[in-house]
Motif scaffolding. Structure first.
Motif, short mmCIF file in Angstrom:
data_model
loop_
_atom_site.label_atom_id
_atom_site.label_comp_id
_atom_site.label_asym_id
_atom_site.label_seq_id
_atom_site.Cartn_x
_atom_site.Cartn_y
_atom_site.Cartn_z
N ARG A 23 51.45 42.94 -52.33
CA ARG A 23 51.51 41.83 -53.11
C ARG A 23 52.12 40.62 -52.16
O ARG A 23 52.87 40.93 -51.26
CB ARG A 23 52.43 41.83 -54.16
N PRO A 24 51.77 39.48 -52.34
CA PRO A 24 50.65 39.08 -53.18
C PRO A 24 49.15 39.15 -52.58
O PRO A 24 49.04 39.47 -51.32
CB PRO A 24 50.95 37.57 -53.17
N PRO A 25 48.23 39.22 -53.45
CA PRO A 25 46.88 39.34 -53.19
C PRO A 25 46.37 38.15 -52.04
O PRO A 25 47.16 37.21 -52.15
CB PRO A 25 46.13 39.27 -54.39
N ARG A 26 45.47 38.51 -51.46
CA ARG A 26 44.89 37.20 -50.50
C ARG A 26 44.29 36.30 -51.57
O ARG A 26 43.61 36.46 -52.60
CB ARG A 26 43.83 37.82 -49.51
N PRO A 27 44.22 34.96 -51.10
CA PRO A 27 43.52 33.95 -51.99
C PRO A 27 42.19 33.90 -51.74
O PRO A 27 41.46 34.32 -50.85
CB PRO A 27 44.20 32.65 -51.23
N VAL A 28 41.43 33.25 -52.63
CA VAL A 28 39.98 33.13 -52.52
C VAL A 28 39.48 32.51 -51.44
O VAL A 28 39.95 31.44 -50.97
CB VAL A 28 39.46 32.28 -54.12
N ASN A 29 38.30 33.11 -51.01
CA ASN A 29 37.99 32.76 -49.47
C ASN A 29 36.91 31.49 -49.87
O ASN A 29 36.41 31.16 -51.16
CB ASN A 29 37.02 33.74 -48.92
N THR A 61 43.77 22.83 -57.59
CA THR A 61 43.06 21.97 -56.38
C THR A 61 41.87 22.59 -55.90
O THR A 61 41.49 22.57 -55.02
CB THR A 61 44.14 21.82 -55.39
N GLY A 62 41.48 23.58 -56.72
CA GLY A 62 40.57 24.65 -56.47
C GLY A 62 40.91 26.06 -55.91
O GLY A 62 42.11 26.07 -55.82
N GLY A 63 40.25 26.79 -55.55
CA GLY A 63 40.68 28.15 -55.34
C GLY A 63 41.12 29.18 -56.33
O GLY A 63 41.55 30.14 -55.93
N GLY A 64 40.71 28.79 -57.52
CA GLY A 64 40.75 29.78 -58.63
C GLY A 64 39.66 30.46 -58.76
O GLY A 64 38.56 30.26 -58.51
N VAL A 65 39.81 31.78 -59.40
CA VAL A 65 38.84 32.62 -59.83
C VAL A 65 38.42 32.00 -61.04
O VAL A 65 39.05 31.96 -61.88
CB VAL A 65 39.28 34.21 -59.97
N ASP A 66 37.09 31.87 -61.30
CA ASP A 66 36.44 31.60 -62.48
C ASP A 66 36.21 32.55 -63.64
O ASP A 66 36.43 32.49 -64.62
CB ASP A 66 35.11 30.74 -62.26
N VAL A 67 35.40 33.41 -63.18
CA VAL A 67 35.17 34.85 -63.97
C VAL A 67 35.07 35.95 -63.06
O VAL A 67 35.06 35.93 -61.82
CB VAL A 67 33.82 34.71 -64.80
#
Length: 147
Positions: A23-29, A61-67
C-alpha cells in the motif's frame, strides 16, 4: 476534453502497476488520469479489485477511477507472432476491462441516440452496481452494467 466536447467518449485502462499487498496502490495512468476520459479498473471473478489494478488518488483534478469491469482471466484474441503464440489466450489487465465498458457505452448510445457522450458517461457511472467492501478509489462507482 476536445473529444468529449465533440461528442466522443474515450474509455481507457487505469493501469496495472499496483500490488495490493503493498500500500498505497499506484495511481491511475495516463491517459485515463484525464478528467475528460473514463478510467476503468479491473475486477476478478469475485468482483473484488484485481491485485494489479491502479487506483484513483485525486478525484477532484482527474485521476479517479470511474467504473470497474471484469479484467482477470478474460479470453481474448492474441497475436500468433507474440511469445507463446496462438490465436486466443486468457489475459489479465485493466485493458481487458475497457472493452466491457466501451461496449456498454456503445449499447447506451444506440439505445439513447439523443444523449451526448457526457450523458452516456454519467449514465455508466449512475447505473454501476455498488460493490460491497470495495473502496471507491479502487472501483469508482462500481461494476459497469446495463440497466
Amino acid at each position: 476534453q476536445r473529444a468529449l466536447e465533440k461528442n466522443c467518449l474515450i474509455v481507457a485502462a487505469a493501469g496495472n502497476e499496483s500490488r495490493r499487498n503493498e500500500r498505497p496502490p499506484r495511481p491511475v495512468n495516463s491517459p485515463a488520469d484525464a478528467q475528460s476520459i473514463m478510467a476503468v479498473a479491473a475486477l476478478n471473478r469475485r468482483l473484488s479489485i484485481a491485485d494489479f489494478s491502479n487506483a484513483g488518488i485525486n478525484d477532484q483534478t482527474g485521476g479517479g477511477v470511474d467504473v470497474a469491469a471484469p479484467g482477470v482471466d478474460i479470453y481474448s484474441a492474441y497475436s500468433q507472432l507474440a511469445p507463446g503464440g496462438g490465436l486466443y489466450r486468457s489475459l489479465d489487465g485493466t485493458s481487458m476491462a475497457v472493452p466491457h465498458v466501451a461496449g456498454l457505452a456503445a449499447l447506451y448510445m444506440e439505445q439513447f441516440p439523443d444523449l451526448t457522450a457526457e450523458d452516456i458517461r454519467q449514465k455508466l457511472v449512475d447505473t454501476a452496481q455498488s460493490l460491497d467492501r470495495q473502496e471507491a478509489i479502487d472501483v469508482g462507482a462500481g461494476l459497469a452494467r446495463m440497466i
